[in-house]
Scaffold this active site. Sequence first.
Site, PDB file in Angstrom:
ATOM      1  N   VAL A   1      38.125  34.714  38.905  1.00 57.49           N
ATOM      2  CA  VAL A   1      36.983  35.091  39.760  1.00 57.49           C
ATOM      3  C   VAL A   1      36.291  36.350  39.216  1.00 57.49           C
ATOM      4  O   VAL A   1      35.070  36.381  39.031  1.00 57.49           O
ATOM      5  CB  VAL A   1      37.470  35.327  41.213  1.00 57.49           C
TER       6      VAL A   1
ATOM      7  N   ALA B   1      41.504  36.568  26.901  1.00 53.51           N
ATOM      8  CA  ALA B   1      42.842  35.980  26.977  1.00 53.51           C
ATOM      9  C   ALA B   1      42.964  35.149  28.243  1.00 53.51           C
ATOM     10  O   ALA B   1      42.677  35.642  29.344  1.00 53.51           O
ATOM     11  CB  ALA B   1      43.904  37.068  26.962  1.00 53.51           C
TER      12      ALA B   1
ATOM     13  N   LYS C   1      45.539  46.592  41.344  1.00 51.99           N
ATOM     14  CA  LYS C   1      46.138  47.598  42.252  1.00 51.99           C
ATOM     15  C   LYS C   1      47.623  47.395  42.430  1.00 51.99           C
ATOM     16  O   LYS C   1      48.375  48.356  42.612  1.00 51.99           O
ATOM     17  CB  LYS C   1      45.436  47.600  43.610  1.00 51.99           C
TER      18      LYS C   1
ATOM     19  N   LYS D   1      46.573  49.630  47.772  1.00 56.07           N
ATOM     20  CA  LYS D   1      45.376  50.483  47.745  1.00 56.07           C
ATOM     21  C   LYS D   1      45.631  51.798  48.485  1.00 56.07           C
ATOM     22  O   LYS D   1      45.154  52.860  48.065  1.00 56.07           O
ATOM     23  CB  LYS D   1      44.194  49.723  48.350  1.00 56.07           C
TER      24      LYS D   1
ATOM     25  N   GLY E   1      35.372  39.899  45.951  1.00 57.90           N
ATOM     26  CA  GLY E   1      34.421  38.931  45.390  1.00 57.90           C
ATOM     27  C   GLY E   1      34.174  39.250  43.922  1.00 57.90           C
ATOM     28  O   GLY E   1      34.255  40.406  43.492  1.00 57.90           O
TER      29      GLY E   1
HETATM   30  N1  LIG Z   1      38.914  38.763  43.658  1.00 64.43           N
HETATM   31  C1  LIG Z   1      38.620  39.950  44.150  1.00 64.43           C
HETATM   32  O1  LIG Z   1      37.821  40.071  45.077  1.00 64.43           O
HETATM   33  C2  LIG Z   1      39.239  41.184  43.583  1.00 64.43           C
HETATM   34  C3  LIG Z   1      40.276  41.123  42.691  1.00 64.43           C
HETATM   35  N2  LIG Z   1      40.831  42.276  42.208  1.00 64.43           N
HETATM   36  C4  LIG Z   1      41.923  42.219  41.241  1.00 64.43           C
HETATM   37  O2  LIG Z   1      41.416  41.671  40.042  1.00 64.43           O
HETATM   38  C5  LIG Z   1      42.426  40.944  39.387  1.00 64.43           C
HETATM   39  C6  LIG Z   1      41.941  39.534  39.147  1.00 64.43           C
HETATM   40  O3  LIG Z   1      41.617  38.935  40.375  1.00 64.43           O
HETATM   41  P1  LIG Z   1      40.877  37.533  40.440  1.00 64.43           P
HETATM   42  O4  LIG Z   1      39.884  37.416  39.354  1.00 64.43           O
HETATM   43  O5  LIG Z   1      40.447  37.362  41.848  1.00 64.43           O
HETATM   44  O6  LIG Z   1      42.107  36.550  40.177  1.00 64.43           O
HETATM   45  P2  LIG Z   1      42.065  35.062  39.603  1.00 64.43           P
HETATM   46  O7  LIG Z   1      43.364  34.439  39.971  1.00 64.43           O
HETATM   47  O8  LIG Z   1      40.808  34.370  39.996  1.00 64.43           O
HETATM   48  O9  LIG Z   1      41.989  35.319  38.030  1.00 64.43           O
HETATM   49  C7  LIG Z   1      43.059  35.761  37.237  1.00 64.43           C
HETATM   50  C8  LIG Z   1      43.003  34.971  35.960  1.00 64.43           C
HETATM   51  O10 LIG Z   1      43.928  35.519  35.054  1.00 64.43           O
HETATM   52  C9  LIG Z   1      44.599  34.445  34.436  1.00 64.43           C
HETATM   53  N3  LIG Z   1      45.914  34.876  33.998  1.00 64.43           N
HETATM   54  C10 LIG Z   1      46.965  35.207  34.766  1.00 64.43           C
HETATM   55  N4  LIG Z   1      48.012  35.502  33.990  1.00 64.43           N
HETATM   56  C11 LIG Z   1      47.611  35.339  32.714  1.00 64.43           C
HETATM   57  C12 LIG Z   1      48.244  35.474  31.463  1.00 64.43           C
HETATM   58  N5  LIG Z   1      49.528  35.791  31.389  1.00 64.43           N
HETATM   59  N6  LIG Z   1      47.523  35.269  30.342  1.00 64.43           N
HETATM   60  C13 LIG Z   1      46.225  34.913  30.417  1.00 64.43           C
HETATM   61  N7  LIG Z   1      45.561  34.761  31.589  1.00 64.43           N
HETATM   62  C14 LIG Z   1      46.258  34.956  32.713  1.00 64.43           C
HETATM   63  C15 LIG Z   1      44.686  33.368  35.498  1.00 64.43           C
HETATM   64  O11 LIG Z   1      44.877  32.094  34.922  1.00 64.43           O
HETATM   65  C16 LIG Z   1      43.352  33.505  36.183  1.00 64.43           C
HETATM   66  O12 LIG Z   1      42.363  32.692  35.604  1.00 64.43           O
HETATM   67  C17 LIG Z   1      43.670  41.050  40.269  1.00 64.43           C
HETATM   68  O13 LIG Z   1      44.450  42.134  39.841  1.00 64.43           O
HETATM   69  C18 LIG Z   1      43.079  41.326  41.638  1.00 64.43           C
HETATM   70  O14 LIG Z   1      43.974  42.008  42.485  1.00 64.43           O
HETATM   71  C19 LIG Z   1      40.366  43.514  42.555  1.00 64.43           C
HETATM   72  C20 LIG Z   1      39.325  43.633  43.444  1.00 64.43           C
HETATM   73  C21 LIG Z   1      38.707  42.475  44.054  1.00 64.43           C
HETATM   74  N1  LIG Z   2      42.179  40.227  47.907  1.00 60.85           N
HETATM   75  C1  LIG Z   2      41.490  41.455  47.949  1.00 60.85           C
HETATM   76  C2  LIG Z   2      40.520  41.516  46.817  1.00 60.85           C
HETATM   77  C3  LIG Z   2      40.076  42.879  46.555  1.00 60.85           C
HETATM   78  O1  LIG Z   2      40.821  43.785  46.257  1.00 60.85           O
HETATM   79  C4  LIG Z   2      40.724  41.576  49.262  1.00 60.85           C
HETATM   80  O2  LIG Z   2      40.689  40.597  50.021  1.00 60.85           O
HETATM   81  O3  LIG Z   2      40.206  42.644  49.529  1.00 60.85           O
END
Ligand SMILES: NC(=O)C1=CN([C@@H]2O[C@H](COP(=O)(O)OP(=O)(O)OC[C@H]3O[C@@H](n4cnc5c(N)ncnc54)[C@H](O)[C@@H]3O)[C@@H](O)[C@H]2O)C=CC1
Ligand SMILES: N[C@@H](CC=O)C(=O)O
Length: 447
Positions: free
Chosen positions: A25, A55, A115, A215, A316
Site C-alpha cells: 500500500v 525488493a 513503528k 506509536k 493510507g
Molecule cells: N498502510 C498505512 O496506512 C501505513 C503503514 N505504515 C507502515 O508502513 C509499512 C508498510 O505498510 P503497508 O504498505 O500498509 O503494508 P503492505 O502489507 O501493504 O505492504 C508491505 C509489502 O512488503 C512486502 N514484504 C513483506 N516482507 C517482505 C520481504 N521479506 N521481502 C520483500 N517484500 C516484503 C509485502 O509483500 C507487501 O507487499 C508497515 O511498517 C506499516 O506499519 C505506516 C503508516 C501508515
Molecule cells: N494501521 C495503521 C496505519 C498507520 O500507521 C492505522 O490504522 O493507523
Amino acid sequence: MSAPNPRPTTTGGAPLRVALLGCGVVGTEVVRLLTTQAAELASRVGAPLELVGVAVRDVSAPRDAVVDRALLTTDAEALVDRADVVVEVMGGIEPARGLLLRALRGGASVVTANKALLAQDGPTLYAAADAAGVDLYFEAAVAGAIPIVRPVRESLVGDRVRRVLGIVNGTTNYVLDRMATDGLDLAAAVAEAQALGYAEADPTADVEGHDAAAKAAILASLAFHTRVRLDDVDRTGITGLTAQDVAWAARTGHVLKLLAVAEQVDGPDGGALDVHVRPALVPAGHPLAGVRGAFNAVFVEAEAAGELMFYGRGAGGAPTSSAVLGDVVSVARHRVLGGRGPVESSYAELPVQDPGLARSRFQLRLEVDDRPGVLAQVASELAERGISIEAVQQTVEPDGAAGAAVLVLTTHTATAAALHATVEALRDLDAVRDVVSVLSVLRVEEP
Ligand SMILES: NC(=O)C1=CN([C@@H]2O[C@H](COP(=O)(O)OP(=O)(O)OC[C@H]3O[C@@H](n4cnc5c(N)ncnc54)[C@H](O)[C@@H]3O)[C@@H](O)[C@H]2O)C=CC1
Ligand SMILES: N[C@@H](CC=O)C(=O)O
Ligand code: NA
C-alpha cells in the site's frame, strides 16, 4: 546574489541511489511520488533521486502500472548494498531489522515507516546510525502524513512537554466512528478499513492497540528524552467495546476514542512516565472528539507553548508516502550537503510508572436492582477506597431486565488500582447484577 554554498558536497550532483524495501500500500505510493515528482525532488535535494530497485516477495505478483517491473528483485540484501538511501516499507521485525542494520552499517541513510520495529528495537538502530554517522528518519511511523516526529524532536526541543494525547491509529478511529454514526459492528468496520488500506497486514495489531502502543512508545521516547519500549506501554484495545458503550458515551456527552497517552507525572528525581493506550471517553467539546474517520490527531501540552494540535491523515498509502518522501528529501539533502539531522536523546532516563498507580477519572456503568438503598451501597464501596463521585445518572431502560436500573457513575481522579479493587467489591454486592463497563474519562486541563 547569494554566495556559493561553502559546504562540500558528497555527491557532486551525482544521482543518489534509492532502494525501496516493500511494495504494498505505502511502497506503491512512494514509487508514484518518486516517479511523478522526479524533477522537483531533484531540485529540492540538489541531486536526482534514482530508484535503483524495489525488493518484493514475488516479482510476478500483479502491481500498479507505476511500478517498473524491471526494478523488482527478491534479493533485498544485494539491493541494500548498492543504495545511498534505503526506504523500508515492508513492515514486521525480520527481515526489516537485519536489512536496516546492514544498510546503516554500510553507510546508507535510512527512512522507515515501521513503528513496530522502532518500538521494539529502535535503540539498536539508532546506535548503528550514530556509529556510521548517517540519518535514520521515521516521520511516517507515527500518525502517517501528520508532521509530529519532527515537531516533537526539533520544534519543541527547547520547551518542556508535559503530556501527549494522540488518536494515532486510523483503523480504530474509523471503526469507532462507523460504530457511533452508522451502527456498524466491529468486524464489518474493520473489513472496510482493510479495504481502504488503513489496517496493518494483521489488523489485530490495530484493534488490540499494538500499533497505537508502538506509536505511543516512539512519541514518549521523543517527548521525554527517555527510551520507552513497546513492552512499557500499558495497552488495551477496542475489541472489548460494544455498540452500547459507544451509545452510552454519547448519552453522557462524550465520544469514545482509542487514545495513546504519554505523560510525565510528578515525583522524586524528575518523576515518572505514564504511557498507555486505552479507549477513553473524550468530552464532546474537546478537539480530539471531533476527529472522524481514519483521521489522526496528536494533542501536545507543553509548558511554554501551551496546547498544540496536529491533525490530518494518519493512514493510507498516499498520505503515508508524503511523510516518507519528506524524510527521503531531508536525508538526501544531508548527503548532498554533508552532515546529518538531529538524533534521539535519552538523557532523562525516566522510569515508567506502575500502571496501577496511574490516575484517571473513570466512568462505571452498572446494572443494579432498582430498589431503595442500592445507590448508597454502591457509593459506600467507592468511598471506602477513597474514590470520590463526580456525577451519577440512573435510568430504567425500556428494553432492560425486569426490576433493573442502569447506574452510570463518573468519578473524580483515582488510581487504577483503587478503581479495580472497587470494581471487584461491586461485583460481590447482591444488588449489582453486572458491572457492564469501566472506562477512563479524559482529564481536561484548565486553560
Ligand atoms: N498502510 C498505512 O496506512 C501505513 C503503514 N505504515 C507502515 O508502513 C509499512 C508498510 O505498510 P503497508 O504498505 O500498509 O503494508 P503492505 O502489507 O501493504 O505492504 C508491505 C509489502 O512488503 C512486502 N514484504 C513483506 N516482507 C517482505 C520481504 N521479506 N521481502 C520483500 N517484500 C516484503 C509485502 O509483500 C507487501 O507487499 C508497515 O511498517 C506499516 O506499519 C505506516 C503508516 C501508515
Ligand atoms: N494501521 C495503521 C496505519 C498507520 O500507521 C492505522 O490504522 O493507523
Ligand atoms: Na507522521
